[in-house]
Design an enzyme around this catalytic site. Structure first.
Site, PDB file in Angstrom:
ATOM      1  N   GLU A   1      35.916  34.951  46.783  1.00 41.66           N
ATOM      2  CA  GLU A   1      36.509  34.965  45.453  1.00 41.66           C
ATOM      3  C   GLU A   1      37.371  33.722  45.344  1.00 41.66           C
ATOM      4  OE1 GLU A   1      38.562  38.634  44.467  1.00 41.66           O
ATOM      5  OE2 GLU A   1      39.870  37.585  43.063  1.00 41.66           O
TER       6      GLU A   1
ATOM      7  N   ASP B   1      49.160  38.072  39.278  1.00 38.17           N
ATOM      8  CA  ASP B   1      49.274  37.705  40.687  1.00 38.17           C
ATOM      9  C   ASP B   1      50.708  37.769  41.167  1.00 38.17           C
ATOM     10  OD1 ASP B   1      46.563  36.945  41.563  1.00 38.17           O
ATOM     11  OD2 ASP B   1      46.717  35.527  39.917  1.00 38.17           O
TER      12      ASP B   1
END
Lengths: 398, 256
Positions: free
Chosen positions: B46, B57
């Site tokens: 990824e 995030d």
């Protein structure tokens, strides 16, 4: 899913024209969806309205006066009315929204409040209502802003809030907003996020606009009392994210005879590379959960804006305003740091009112406009200048 | 058949997806890292496209994004770097990123160019399902890319089934409602994964967020098809003097 075109309300998905929506990660979905499902019915409840109106009256000090500023009017050879949001408790319009959202948060069963703040005005307004309602309050503030806004940091602490520095990115408002959103992701059950402007995912822009709409609701009847007409020719307000402008415009948005003038911060000049004039410099993009105009690089990285006034120092603008700009319904002007400073001093001496630096941008823009002597111009005096005293003192070499 | 579908056809457990940020730690380290990740036994790569404001995030990945951006990484440069990568890398590769840079690149151009270099799927956490269904989903399909939605412990059964129906490749189960890298109690996570298992979804499930070592990877794999490791790998790369060795040691610590 057709609905009557209005500049005031977004469609069911939160779009004002091309702008709005809810571009959020799944981690926020349940909270945002809960808000979206319930905000309209909660706001419409009789008990909510009763409590909200009572607090606006007895705690905030509403209605705020609509003041005919005679010397300023003479200068511009027209009729200028000042909507005195600077007289609200805590010194700015921000508290209209925080009162509304704290009552909403309680009805949603939330016990913990988070907020972002730039200059600290929204942080103070949030800390204030949390103290009032005995709720835990955490305010995210850019590390840089904490340094330059010490008095507001002290006020928040005195009111019992915890001020958490945002240390990522540029360490200013946009990063504080990112940190607040992360906090919400990490506390999905007990926390309500009080966003301070008409930005963020749907339903925030609409919800905050509704809470701020009291500004134009009062303006209508106050103007009628004074002039016989509910409708001014112009409403002028400064725009960062755009909450005071949304409130000042709200009940005039669909009155097409009223010119709506939004004034952005040009910083050192729109094309100087040190500016926060989002509609001039931004492109359609997604920031903090909604599609709007965003100041960004060609690669889609959000750029750091500049304005002398921390409250206008934001690289986006609410989707309601992006739509006003895009559709031509609103007129977007800008004023530089220097112009704002000059006009803050001018208004202080003409009217005996020291305005916030944000508001001073709105006054500066009056000089870029042509008025008739029969015009009725409403300027939203969004906040008082006490918080900017350090900047003003520097300008006076004190 | 997409590389992801093929992979899950052959391997149904202990699937390891390794996340790294494109352009981190060096602008040109991306391909080296990808090759090392493949060589050392991972199943999916990824690749994060750095963004200035990565809401979903945690600190570690945000810091790696900032570094990658200051290294000069852009989507254009990334596609340039990826031009030849299929000559040396066979694993399924998905791109993870945020909507704004993709919109500026041009959504359709982005999908076209991603597919052209050999990318298999996309994760765009801030692309909501309404916009996916009304506007973007068709474009993603047109270029044969898989699209992976996230689900969390807060996501209702009804919604999980809907997101599963819209996803292809796999479904990304956020292990706790937390931004990446947080440490959370894994018991609650196990319960949640058992719940997901009981829904008998169409897509395989990979668990992400909070997977950092052999033990957390094993726990995640008990009730899912595999897991995604991101922050822990980024941390390992932070002070790496030799990227290949660091990657090898890191992956050995997870799957050997």
């Amino acid at each position: 899913m057709t609905q009557t075109l209005t500049y005031q309300k977004p469609n069911t998905k939160g779009y004002y024209g091309k702008f709005g929506g809810a571009y959020i990660p799944e981690m926020l979905h349940r909270n945002v969806e809960e808000l979206r499902e319930k905000y309209l019915s909660i706001i419409a409840e009789t008990s909510f309205q009763k409590e909200f109106q009572l607090l606006l009256k007895d705690y905030v000090g509403r209605p705020t006066p609509l003041f005919l500023a005679q010397r300023l009017s003479a200068l511009h050879q027209t009729n200028i009315f000042l909507k005195r949001e600077d007289l609200c408790h805590t010194g700015a319009h921000k508290i209209n929204n925080t009162i509304g959202q704290i009552l909403l948060a309680r009805r949603l069963g939330k016990t913990r409040i988070i907020a972002e703040t730039g200059a600290g005005q929204h942080g103070v307004a949030t800390a204030t209502v949390c103290a009032l309602k005995g709720m835990e309050c955490i305010v995210y503030m850019g590390e840089k802003d904490i340094e330059r806004q010490a008095p507001n940091v002290a006020r928040m602490k005195m009111l019992g809030a915890k001020v958490v520095p945002a240390k990522s990115g540029s360490k200013t408002l946009k990063d504080a907003t990112n940190e607040a959103i992360r906090d919400w992701i990490n506390h999905p059950n007990d926390t309500h996020y009080i966003i301070g402007s008409v930005v963020g995912p749907h339903p925030y822009p609409d919800m905050v606009a509704r809470f701020q709409s009291v500004i134009s609701e009062e303006t209508r009847w106050q103007l009628k009392e004074k002039t016989g007409s509910e409708l001014p020719t112009h409403v002028v307000a400064c725009v960062g994210g755009g909450s005071n402008a949304a409130g000042a415009f709200y009940h005039f948005l669909d009155e097409l005879s009223v010119q709506l003038v939004a004034v952005e911060a040009a910083g050192h000049g729109v094309n100087s590379g040190m500016s926060a004039a989002t509609t001039q410099l931004g492109k359609p993009g997604i920031l903090h959960g909604s599609k709007s105009l965003v100041m960004q690089t060609a690669d889609g990285q959000v750029v750091e804006p500049h304005s002398i006034s921390a409250g206008l120092d934001y690289p986006g603008v609410g989707p309601l305003h992006a739509n006003l700009f895009d559709s031509g319904r609103g007129i977007f002007l800008s004023a530089t740091d220097d112009e704002a400073m000059q006009n803050a001093f001018e208004v202080s001496r003409l009217e005996g009112i020291i305005p916030a630096l944000e508001t001073a941008h709105a006054f500066a823009a009056l000089k870029q406009m042509k008025f008739k002597n029969t015009d009725q111009v409403v300027v939203c005096l969004s906040g008082r200048g006490d918080k900017d005293l350090a900047t003003y003192m520097k300008a006076m070499n004190i | 058949m997409s590389r992801l579908v093929k992979l899950f056809g052959q391997k149904k457990e202990n699937v390891l997806n390794v996340y790294c940020t494109a352009g981190y730690p060096e602008l040109n380290s991306t391909i080296t890292i990808m090759q090392s990740v493949e060589k050392n036994g991972a199943d999916i790569i990824e690749l994060g496209m750095p963004y200035s404001d990565p809401l979903a995030d945690g600190e570690v990945i945000q810091a790696s994004s900032s570094k990658a951006l200051s290294n000069g990484m852009t989507i254009h440069i990334l596609f340039e770097q990826l031009k030849e990568f299929r000559k040396s890398i066979q694993l399924p590769v998905i791109l993870m990123g945020y909507m704004n840079p993709v919109l500026q690149y041009g959504f359709e151009n982005f999908c076209r160019d991603a597919a052209a270099v050999g990318i298999d799927g996309l994760i765009l956490p801030d692309l909501p399902e309404y916009e996916f269904e009304t506007e973007y989903g068709a474009i993603i399909k047109k270029y044969g890319l898989d699209f992976i939605f996230l689900v969390t412990p807060e996501t209702s059964e009804e919604r999980i089934k809907k997101l599963d129906a819209l996803s292809s490749g796999f479904l990304y189960a956020v292990s706790s409602s937390a931004t990446t890298g947080s440490e959370k109690d894994f018991n609650a996570v196990e319960k949640y994964l058992q719940r997901l298992q009981s829904y008998q979804l169409n897509n395989p499930i990979l668990v992400g967020f909070g997977i950092k070592d052999k033990q957390t990877f094993a726990t995640a794999c008990k009730h899912a098809n595999g897991a995604i490791i991101g922050s822990a790998f980024i941390k390992a790369l932070e002070n790496a003097s030799n990227i290949e060795l660091t990657t090898q040691h890191f992956l050995e610590s997870i799957i050997k």
